[in-house]
Write a protein that holds these residues in place. Structure first.
Motif, short mmCIF file in Angstrom:
data_model
loop_
_atom_site.label_atom_id
_atom_site.label_comp_id
_atom_site.label_asym_id
_atom_site.label_seq_id
_atom_site.Cartn_x
_atom_site.Cartn_y
_atom_site.Cartn_z
N THR A 113 5.26 -7.38 22.91
CA THR A 113 4.06 -8.49 22.84
C THR A 113 4.25 -9.73 21.68
O THR A 113 4.00 -10.57 22.02
CB THR A 113 2.57 -7.77 22.56
OG1 THR A 113 2.61 -6.65 23.58
CG2 THR A 113 1.54 -8.54 22.59
N THR A 114 4.61 -9.22 20.68
CA THR A 114 4.97 -10.06 19.49
C THR A 114 6.00 -10.80 19.76
O THR A 114 5.69 -12.12 19.75
CB THR A 114 5.14 -9.19 18.10
OG1 THR A 114 4.01 -8.45 18.02
CG2 THR A 114 5.44 -10.23 17.07
N LYS A 115 7.19 -10.52 20.59
CA LYS A 115 8.18 -11.32 20.74
C LYS A 115 7.80 -12.36 21.67
O LYS A 115 8.12 -13.44 21.67
CB LYS A 115 9.28 -10.49 21.24
CG LYS A 115 10.66 -11.31 21.78
CD LYS A 115 11.66 -10.30 21.98
CE LYS A 115 11.64 -10.03 23.49
NZ LYS A 115 12.69 -9.13 24.18
N ASN A 166 4.80 -13.64 22.57
CA ASN A 166 3.86 -14.66 21.96
C ASN A 166 4.47 -15.66 20.97
O ASN A 166 4.33 -16.54 20.89
CB ASN A 166 2.94 -13.96 21.13
CG ASN A 166 1.83 -13.43 21.89
OD1 ASN A 166 1.06 -14.12 22.72
ND2 ASN A 166 1.04 -12.07 21.78
#
Length: 163
Positions: A143-145, A147
């Motif tokens: 999810t972080t990647k 975003n």
């Protein structure tokens, strides 16, 4: 779609998850809502049995057989499956005896001879199996990647299966 998992491997994951978790949501074409059911898979036979009473809405909807669907979600949320198939009622004594246990007996005051006792016999036909092997940490990373890069997260394997 799948990145690594083959349809046969996805079916293996489905059967193992069912064996470990047993609880699915099940519904038929003529029932408006799905309901929780405990499934006992017989992989070699290609069927899943569900103990039920013959006076339930789900059982009544399957008296003459029909289409049904089950949704399985593992407790750790790594495996999800939505499987369509045919279902009908049976009072097959051998099938009833096979998985009878303390918990099943609580629903049938007269035991295996309870006149309301029946089984739903579900024959899986096809569906999808989602497998996310990384758990919560992997999900957070993906999810972080996504975003940061603007790309979609890698949600694991999604595999179409035929039984």
């Amino acid at each position: 779609m799948s990145k690594d998992l083959t349809p046969e491997e996805a079916k293996d994951v489905f059967w193992e998850t069912l064996k470990d978790h047993r609880t699915v949501m099940m519904g038929s074409d003529s029932t408006r809502h799905m309901q929780p059911m405990t499934g006992f898979g017989e992989r070699d036979e290609g069927v899943i049995y569900f103990y039920t009473r013959d006076d339930t809405d789900l059982a009544k909807s399957l008296e003459t057989g029909g289409e049904a669907m089950i949704c399985l979600m593992s407790k750790d949320e790594k495996v999800h499956a939505c499987i369509a198939g045919r279902a009908g009622l049976t009072r097959d004594r051998e099938a009833i005896d096979e998985n009878w246990n303390y918990f099943v007996s609580a629903w049938f005051p007269d035991g295996k001879d309870d006149p309301a006792l029946t089984l739903i016999r579900f024959e899986p036909a096809d569906g999808k199996v989602w497998v996310q092997n990384g758990g919560a940490v992997r999900f957070l990373f993906e999810t972080t990647k996504a975003n940061l890069t603007g790309e979609f997260p890698n949600e694991g394997d999604v595999v179409n299966v035929r039984f």
